[in-house]
Write a protein that holds these residues in place. Structure first.
Motif, mmCIF file in Angstrom:
data_model
loop_
_atom_site.group_PDB
_atom_site.id
_atom_site.type_symbol
_atom_site.label_atom_id
_atom_site.label_comp_id
_atom_site.label_asym_id
_atom_site.label_seq_id
_atom_site.Cartn_x
_atom_site.Cartn_y
_atom_site.Cartn_z
ATOM 1 N N GLY A 39 0.802 -1.213 0.000
ATOM 2 C CA GLY A 39 0.000 0.000 0.000
ATOM 3 C C GLY A 39 0.836 1.265 0.000
ATOM 4 N N LEU A 40 2.159 1.147 0.116
ATOM 5 C CA LEU A 40 3.042 2.313 0.182
ATOM 6 C C LEU A 40 3.934 2.406 -1.046
ATOM 7 C CD1 LEU A 40 4.201 1.877 3.886
ATOM 8 C CD2 LEU A 40 2.296 3.239 3.048
ATOM 9 N N ALA A 41 4.584 1.300 -1.361
ATOM 10 C CA ALA A 41 5.406 1.252 -2.563
ATOM 11 C C ALA A 41 4.484 0.973 -3.744
ATOM 12 C CB ALA A 41 6.467 0.159 -2.429
ATOM 13 N N GLU A 52 12.331 6.541 0.315
ATOM 14 C CA GLU A 52 10.979 7.081 0.479
ATOM 15 C C GLU A 52 10.006 5.989 0.948
ATOM 16 O OE1 GLU A 52 7.484 8.991 -2.285
ATOM 17 O OE2 GLU A 52 9.558 9.461 -2.811
ATOM 18 N N ALA A 53 10.121 4.799 0.356
ATOM 19 C CA ALA A 53 9.272 3.679 0.781
ATOM 20 C C ALA A 53 9.552 3.317 2.239
ATOM 21 C CB ALA A 53 9.480 2.474 -0.129
ATOM 22 N N CYS A 54 10.821 3.343 2.645
ATOM 23 C CA CYS A 54 11.181 3.056 4.041
ATOM 24 C C CYS A 54 10.566 4.091 4.981
ATOM 25 C CB CYS A 54 12.696 3.035 4.205
ATOM 26 S SG CYS A 54 13.529 1.653 3.405
ATOM 27 N N LYS A 55 10.663 5.349 4.598
ATOM 28 C CA LYS A 55 10.097 6.430 5.425
ATOM 29 C C LYS A 55 8.591 6.247 5.587
ATOM 30 C CE LYS A 55 9.889 11.454 5.707
ATOM 31 N NZ LYS A 55 10.278 12.721 5.084
ATOM 32 N N LEU A 56 7.914 5.904 4.496
ATOM 33 C CA LEU A 56 6.464 5.675 4.557
ATOM 34 C C LEU A 56 6.133 4.470 5.444
ATOM 35 C CD1 LEU A 56 5.576 6.304 0.810
ATOM 36 C CD2 LEU A 56 4.915 7.746 2.763
ATOM 37 N N ALA A 57 6.908 3.405 5.309
ATOM 38 C CA ALA A 57 6.671 2.213 6.132
ATOM 39 C C ALA A 57 6.849 2.532 7.614
ATOM 40 C CB ALA A 57 7.606 1.081 5.710
ATOM 41 N N LEU A 58 7.886 3.278 7.939
ATOM 42 C CA LEU A 58 8.151 3.620 9.340
ATOM 43 C C LEU A 58 7.070 4.516 9.931
ATOM 44 C CD1 LEU A 58 11.996 4.144 9.142
ATOM 45 C CD2 LEU A 58 10.789 2.341 10.408
ATOM 46 N N SER A 59 6.373 5.252 9.081
ATOM 47 C CA SER A 59 5.328 6.151 9.578
ATOM 48 C C SER A 59 3.957 5.470 9.690
ATOM 49 C CB SER A 59 5.224 7.389 8.680
ATOM 50 O OG SER A 59 4.729 7.039 7.410
ATOM 51 N N ARG A 60 3.864 4.224 9.294
ATOM 52 C CA ARG A 60 2.598 3.492 9.397
ATOM 53 C C ARG A 60 2.192 3.354 10.856
ATOM 54 N NH1 ARG A 60 2.013 -1.337 5.158
ATOM 55 N NH2 ARG A 60 0.224 -1.695 6.507
ATOM 56 N N GLU A 61 0.948 3.605 11.143
ATOM 57 C CA GLU A 61 0.442 3.394 12.507
ATOM 58 C C GLU A 61 0.495 1.925 12.891
ATOM 59 O OE1 GLU A 61 -3.323 5.211 13.390
ATOM 60 O OE2 GLU A 61 -2.753 7.074 12.399
ATOM 61 N N ASP A 62 0.355 1.035 11.901
ATOM 62 C CA ASP A 62 0.338 -0.404 12.171
ATOM 63 C C ASP A 62 1.697 -1.073 11.905
ATOM 64 O OD1 ASP A 62 0.303 -0.149 9.417
ATOM 65 O OD2 ASP A 62 -1.392 -1.505 9.110
ATOM 66 N N PHE A 63 2.774 -0.290 11.891
ATOM 67 C CA PHE A 63 4.105 -0.843 11.607
ATOM 68 C C PHE A 63 4.443 -1.990 12.553
ATOM 69 C CE2 PHE A 63 8.678 -1.113 12.260
ATOM 70 C CZ PHE A 63 9.133 -1.257 10.962
ATOM 71 N N ASN A 64 4.238 -1.806 13.836
ATOM 72 C CA ASN A 64 4.606 -2.842 14.807
ATOM 73 C C ASN A 64 3.832 -4.136 14.587
ATOM 74 O OD1 ASN A 64 6.457 -1.164 15.967
ATOM 75 N ND2 ASN A 64 5.197 -0.625 17.712
ATOM 76 N N TYR A 65 2.624 -4.039 14.073
ATOM 77 C CA TYR A 65 1.821 -5.227 13.817
ATOM 78 C C TYR A 65 2.333 -5.980 12.586
ATOM 79 C CZ TYR A 65 -2.069 -8.233 12.541
ATOM 80 O OH TYR A 65 -2.823 -9.322 12.183
ATOM 81 N N ARG A 93 6.665 -2.224 -8.124
ATOM 82 C CA ARG A 93 5.774 -3.389 -8.190
ATOM 83 C C ARG A 93 5.817 -4.254 -6.925
ATOM 84 N NH1 ARG A 93 1.180 -4.963 -9.806
ATOM 85 N NH2 ARG A 93 1.012 -6.995 -10.761
ATOM 86 N N TYR A 94 5.606 -3.628 -5.774
ATOM 87 C CA TYR A 94 5.532 -4.379 -4.516
ATOM 88 C C TYR A 94 4.156 -5.027 -4.418
ATOM 89 C CZ TYR A 94 5.738 -5.613 0.368
ATOM 90 O OH TYR A 94 5.737 -6.315 1.539
ATOM 91 N N VAL A 95 4.117 -6.334 -4.260
ATOM 92 C CA VAL A 95 2.844 -7.038 -4.098
ATOM 93 C C VAL A 95 2.929 -7.981 -2.901
ATOM 94 C CG1 VAL A 95 2.188 -6.921 -6.540
ATOM 95 C CG2 VAL A 95 3.413 -8.901 -5.715
#
Length: 173
Positions: A39-41, A52-65, A93-95
């Motif tokens: 949903g980010l990449a 940029e993809a790493c930054k978006l992933a780290l900002s996910r509210e559900d990252f720890n899950y 093309r992250y799936v």
């Protein structure tokens, strides 16, 4: 050198155009495909910088899950972002697909190492039960749905990206 972190400090300043892909880099790509980039990449064939993809992933509210090991994954993505070698390459093309009816768990993405050079990273089983069921099916069935999907993914990549060299790796299945 014992960890990816030590390698990133040692080689992180050298681009893939300066130092060719090696087995440690392949291991890093095999690990990166497990990060929660869904949903980010881009899921299409548009590339964004990996940092940029790493930054978006780290900002996910559900990252720890979604992270396999939240504390270590957070440090890993931060190290990737700081690395010229990895932070500046593209992710495309992250799936990540789970289908209970087909007993399929599939994940993959494409890293663009430079003009016309791609690394396709396939994800193995993670903590999702359906993936473990698919692993057991591999003892009595060939190919399993994720293996068929892996071939489709490769064919989609070669049909939609500019001609080039494709390196395939990943983990498990």
């Amino acid at each position: 050198m014992d960890t990816f972190f030590e390698y990133l400090k040692w080689r992180g300043d050298l681009s893939f155009s300066k130092v060719a892909l090696n087995p440690v880099d392949a291991g890093i790509f095999a690990r990166l495909v497990y990060e929660p980039f869904d949903g980010l990449a881009p899921s299409g064939f548009v590339s964004i910088p990996l940092k940029e993809a790493c930054k978006l992933a780290l900002s996910r509210e559900d990252f720890n899950y979604h992270a396999l090991n939240p504390k270590k994954d957070r440090a890993f993505l931060e190290a990737i972002m700081e690395s010229k070698r990895f932070g500046e390459i593209g992710i495309t093309r992250y799936v990540y697909e789970i289908n209970e009816q087909e007993e399929k768990q599939f994940g993959a993405c494409i890293f663009t190492l430079g003009k016309g050079k791609y690394y396709l990273a396939y994800r193995g089983t993670d903590k999702v039960l359906i993936g473990w069921k698919e692993d057991l099916n591999m003892g009595v069935e060939f190919p399993v749905p994720a293996q068929e999907r892996a071939l489709e993914f490769f064919e989609e990549a070669t049909a939609n990206l500019p001609e080039g060299e494709y390196i395939i790796g990943g983990h498990s299945k």
